[in-house]
Design a protein around this motif. Structure first.
Motif, PDB file in Angstrom:
ATOM      1  N   ILE A  45      32.574  26.142 -18.213  1.00 44.62           N
ATOM      2  CA  ILE A  45      32.883  25.199 -17.120  1.00 44.62           C
ATOM      3  C   ILE A  45      33.831  25.902 -16.159  1.00 44.62           C
ATOM      4  O   ILE A  45      34.949  26.264 -16.529  1.00 44.62           O
ATOM      5  CB  ILE A  45      33.520  23.901 -17.647  1.00 44.62           C
ATOM      6  CG1 ILE A  45      32.575  23.225 -18.631  1.00 44.62           C
ATOM      7  CG2 ILE A  45      33.867  22.966 -16.497  1.00 44.62           C
ATOM      8  CD1 ILE A  45      33.174  22.002 -19.321  1.00 44.62           C
ATOM      9  N   SER A  46      33.397  26.108 -14.937  1.00 48.69           N
ATOM     10  CA  SER A  46      34.179  26.871 -13.963  1.00 48.69           C
ATOM     11  C   SER A  46      34.810  25.990 -12.888  1.00 48.69           C
ATOM     12  O   SER A  46      35.334  26.500 -11.912  1.00 48.69           O
ATOM     13  CB  SER A  46      33.286  27.922 -13.293  1.00 48.69           C
ATOM     14  OG  SER A  46      32.171  27.311 -12.671  1.00 48.69           O
ATOM     15  N   TYR A  47      34.797  24.678 -13.081  1.00 48.19           N
ATOM     16  CA  TYR A  47      35.409  23.745 -12.132  1.00 48.19           C
ATOM     17  C   TYR A  47      36.357  22.836 -12.916  1.00 48.19           C
ATOM     18  O   TYR A  47      36.146  22.554 -14.096  1.00 48.19           O
ATOM     19  CB  TYR A  47      34.340  22.903 -11.422  1.00 48.19           C
ATOM     20  CG  TYR A  47      33.358  22.259 -12.375  1.00 48.19           C
ATOM     21  CD1 TYR A  47      33.611  21.007 -12.937  1.00 48.19           C
ATOM     22  CD2 TYR A  47      32.179  22.914 -12.734  1.00 48.19           C
ATOM     23  CE1 TYR A  47      32.717  20.426 -13.830  1.00 48.19           C
ATOM     24  CE2 TYR A  47      31.289  22.336 -13.622  1.00 48.19           C
ATOM     25  CZ  TYR A  47      31.563  21.103 -14.163  1.00 48.19           C
ATOM     26  OH  TYR A  47      30.691  20.529 -15.057  1.00 48.19           O
ATOM     27  N   ASP A  48      37.419  22.385 -12.255  1.00 46.97           N
ATOM     28  CA  ASP A  48      38.407  21.585 -12.967  1.00 46.97           C
ATOM     29  C   ASP A  48      38.057  20.095 -12.916  1.00 46.97           C
ATOM     30  O   ASP A  48      37.140  19.694 -12.174  1.00 46.97           O
ATOM     31  CB  ASP A  48      39.806  21.843 -12.402  1.00 46.97           C
ATOM     32  CG  ASP A  48      39.972  21.394 -10.959  1.00 46.97           C
ATOM     33  OD1 ASP A  48      39.623  20.238 -10.643  1.00 46.97           O
ATOM     34  OD2 ASP A  48      40.454  22.194 -10.139  1.00 46.97           O
ATOM     35  N   ALA A  52      35.563  18.016  -6.587  1.00 43.33           N
ATOM     36  CA  ALA A  52      34.661  17.100  -5.881  1.00 43.33           C
ATOM     37  C   ALA A  52      33.226  17.330  -6.334  1.00 43.33           C
ATOM     38  O   ALA A  52      32.881  18.415  -6.805  1.00 43.33           O
ATOM     39  CB  ALA A  52      34.771  17.332  -4.371  1.00 43.33           C
ATOM     40  N   PRO A  53      32.360  16.331  -6.211  1.00 39.97           N
ATOM     41  CA  PRO A  53      30.963  16.480  -6.656  1.00 39.97           C
ATOM     42  C   PRO A  53      30.243  17.671  -6.048  1.00 39.97           C
ATOM     43  O   PRO A  53      29.450  18.340  -6.738  1.00 39.97           O
ATOM     44  CB  PRO A  53      30.329  15.156  -6.220  1.00 39.97           C
ATOM     45  CG  PRO A  53      31.461  14.176  -6.225  1.00 39.97           C
ATOM     46  CD  PRO A  53      32.655  14.951  -5.763  1.00 39.97           C
ATOM     47  N   ASP A  54      30.493  17.954  -4.777  1.00 43.59           N
ATOM     48  CA  ASP A  54      29.817  19.101  -4.169  1.00 43.59           C
ATOM     49  C   ASP A  54      30.300  20.425  -4.759  1.00 43.59           C
ATOM     50  O   ASP A  54      29.527  21.379  -4.894  1.00 43.59           O
ATOM     51  CB  ASP A  54      29.986  19.092  -2.648  1.00 43.59           C
ATOM     52  CG  ASP A  54      31.442  19.095  -2.215  1.00 43.59           C
ATOM     53  OD1 ASP A  54      32.305  18.736  -3.032  1.00 43.59           O
ATOM     54  OD2 ASP A  54      31.703  19.451  -1.046  1.00 43.59           O
ATOM     55  N   LYS A  55      31.570  20.472  -5.137  1.00 44.31           N
ATOM     56  CA  LYS A  55      32.101  21.664  -5.784  1.00 44.31           C
ATOM     57  C   LYS A  55      31.472  21.843  -7.172  1.00 44.31           C
ATOM     58  O   LYS A  55      31.095  22.965  -7.558  1.00 44.31           O
ATOM     59  CB  LYS A  55      33.622  21.546  -5.918  1.00 44.31           C
ATOM     60  CG  LYS A  55      34.292  22.637  -6.738  1.00 44.31           C
ATOM     61  CD  LYS A  55      34.172  24.004  -6.111  1.00 44.31           C
ATOM     62  CE  LYS A  55      35.015  25.021  -6.874  1.00 44.31           C
ATOM     63  NZ  LYS A  55      34.864  26.395  -6.313  1.00 44.31           N
ATOM     64  N   VAL A  56      31.333  20.757  -7.913  1.00 41.44           N
ATOM     65  CA  VAL A  56      30.704  20.812  -9.227  1.00 41.44           C
ATOM     66  C   VAL A  56      29.266  21.303  -9.108  1.00 41.44           C
ATOM     67  O   VAL A  56      28.820  22.185  -9.854  1.00 41.44           O
ATOM     68  CB  VAL A  56      30.745  19.430  -9.912  1.00 41.44           C
ATOM     69  CG1 VAL A  56      29.933  19.445 -11.206  1.00 41.44           C
ATOM     70  CG2 VAL A  56      32.187  19.009 -10.186  1.00 41.44           C
ATOM     71  N   HIS A  57      28.541  20.749  -8.130  1.00 40.91           N
ATOM     72  CA  HIS A  57      27.152  21.157  -7.926  1.00 40.91           C
ATOM     73  C   HIS A  57      27.074  22.628  -7.556  1.00 40.91           C
ATOM     74  O   HIS A  57      26.207  23.365  -8.074  1.00 40.91           O
ATOM     75  CB  HIS A  57      26.523  20.305  -6.831  1.00 40.91           C
ATOM     76  CG  HIS A  57      25.123  20.717  -6.479  1.00 40.91           C
ATOM     77  ND1 HIS A  57      24.040  20.467  -7.296  1.00 40.91           N
ATOM     78  CD2 HIS A  57      24.627  21.396  -5.392  1.00 40.91           C
ATOM     79  CE1 HIS A  57      22.947  20.939  -6.748  1.00 40.91           C
ATOM     80  NE2 HIS A  57      23.276  21.520  -5.594  1.00 40.91           N
ATOM     81  N   PHE A  58      27.964  23.076  -6.689  1.00 40.97           N
ATOM     82  CA  PHE A  58      27.973  24.469  -6.259  1.00 40.97           C
ATOM     83  C   PHE A  58      28.213  25.405  -7.441  1.00 40.97           C
ATOM     84  O   PHE A  58      27.515  26.413  -7.611  1.00 40.97           O
ATOM     85  CB  PHE A  58      29.046  24.675  -5.194  1.00 40.97           C
ATOM     86  CG  PHE A  58      29.235  26.111  -4.784  1.00 40.97           C
ATOM     87  CD1 PHE A  58      28.306  26.749  -3.978  1.00 40.97           C
ATOM     88  CD2 PHE A  58      30.351  26.820  -5.212  1.00 40.97           C
ATOM     89  CE1 PHE A  58      28.474  28.074  -3.604  1.00 40.97           C
ATOM     90  CE2 PHE A  58      30.526  28.145  -4.842  1.00 40.97           C
ATOM     91  CZ  PHE A  58      29.585  28.768  -4.039  1.00 40.97           C
ATOM     92  N   GLU A  59      29.193  25.072  -8.271  1.00 43.21           N
ATOM     93  CA  GLU A  59      29.520  25.922  -9.403  1.00 43.21           C
ATOM     94  C   GLU A  59      28.380  25.977 -10.422  1.00 43.21           C
ATOM     95  O   GLU A  59      28.107  27.028 -11.014  1.00 43.21           O
ATOM     96  CB  GLU A  59      30.807  25.432 -10.083  1.00 43.21           C
ATOM     97  CG  GLU A  59      32.060  25.640  -9.259  1.00 43.21           C
ATOM     98  CD  GLU A  59      32.400  27.111  -9.084  1.00 43.21           C
ATOM     99  OE1 GLU A  59      32.104  27.903  -9.994  1.00 43.21           O
ATOM    100  OE2 GLU A  59      32.944  27.480  -8.028  1.00 43.21           O
ATOM    101  N   LYS A  60      27.713  24.860 -10.620  1.00 47.89           N
ATOM    102  CA  LYS A  60      26.624  24.817 -11.594  1.00 47.89           C
ATOM    103  C   LYS A  60      25.397  25.585 -11.129  1.00 47.89           C
ATOM    104  O   LYS A  60      24.680  26.177 -11.946  1.00 47.89           O
ATOM    105  CB  LYS A  60      26.243  23.363 -11.888  1.00 47.89           C
ATOM    106  CG  LYS A  60      27.247  22.614 -12.752  1.00 47.89           C
ATOM    107  CD  LYS A  60      26.742  21.203 -13.049  1.00 47.89           C
ATOM    108  CE  LYS A  60      27.660  20.473 -14.003  1.00 47.89           C
ATOM    109  NZ  LYS A  60      27.181  19.101 -14.307  1.00 47.89           N
TER     110      LYS A  60
END
Length: 249
Positions: A45-48, A52-60
């Motif tokens: 998991i590279s997001y804390d 934000a949802p867009d950050k989670v989507h980007f990291e995944k």
């Protein structure tokens, strides 16, 4: 945790950029003649938790292999003895390494498998990773997201005990990657990874491993399973490199 961090040297401010402060940390590569360096993000998991949802989507989506690999190579450079030059691999290269390519085209390249696998460095780094794993197992107060391991080993064989390090006969026990429950080092590995006793001599302080990047650290009351998973996967891949080398041919 302090032994696993670069030494803190205070706060630094560039005169050209007043009001912006930077942490000043010790250069852990300065004691090496030809440092081979890798920046490895740890954890699937590279997001804390506040991302934000867009950050989670980007990291995944930018590195979809992360949940299986457990870590990502952000960048690395390795010293080639044949040319006496460095070969560098950037983050874009790291994004191409799935769970199948990571062994030979990722960590295998970093440890110079094509010229002769640096078994001495791998054994010493495994010992240091064990100590870091033990620290994570001992604490249940902090969780780290998007933190990295800075991994360094000496790339110049002539500086290691006067011997060609590729000739050192280091052996290591192999544990199943599926279990990921620690590494069994034999008598060749020093207890802290600072020295490795081989069958043909002593390789000195040939490696260093430090935890870096702490922008996303959160309080918790549980073990940091994210970082533990990443650490154990790295150890697993390193063990596999040694196992394959030992049983090749």
């Amino acid at each position: 945790m302090r032994p696993f961090l670069p030494k803190y040297l205070g706060v630094f401010e560039f005169p050209e950029v007043p009001g912006v402060h930077y942490l000043k940390l010790d250069d852990v590569t300065r004691k090496f003649a030809e440092p081979c360096i890798a920046d490895i993000k740890i954890g699937p998991i590279s997001y804390d938790p506040e991302a934000a949802p867009d950050k989670v989507h980007f990291e995944k989506t930018r590195y979809p292999f992360l949940t299986k690999v457990g870590f990502r190579i952000v960048g690395m450079r390795t010293y080639k003895h044949a040319t006496k030059k460095y070969v560098k691999y950037d983050r874009e290269y790291g994004y191409t390494l799935d769970e199948h390519k990571m062994l030979d085209q990722g960590l295998g390249l970093f440890f110079n498998k094509d010229e002769g696998l640096r078994k001495d460095a791998i054994v010493a780094i495994l010992a240091k990773l064990q100590r870091i794993e033990s620290w994570f197992m001992s604490q249940s107060e902090m969780c780290f997201f998007a933190s990295s391991l800075l991994v360094v080993y000496e790339g110049c064989p002539s500086t290691i005990g006067g011997n060609n390090c590729h000739q050192n006969g280091v052996t290591l026990g192999y544990n199943s990657c599926q279990q990921s429950n620690g590494v069994s080092l034999d008598e060749d590995a020093g207890p802290d990874g600072s020295a490795v006793q081989s069958k043909r001599g002593v390789a000195g302080d040939v490696v260093d491993v430090r935890i870096i990047d702490f922008a996303h650290v959160f309080h918790t009351d549980q073990h940091d399973e994210n970082c533990l998973f990443g650490l154990r996967k790295i150890m697993c891949y390193l063990q596999q490199l040694l196992y394959d080398e030992r049983h090749s041919g």
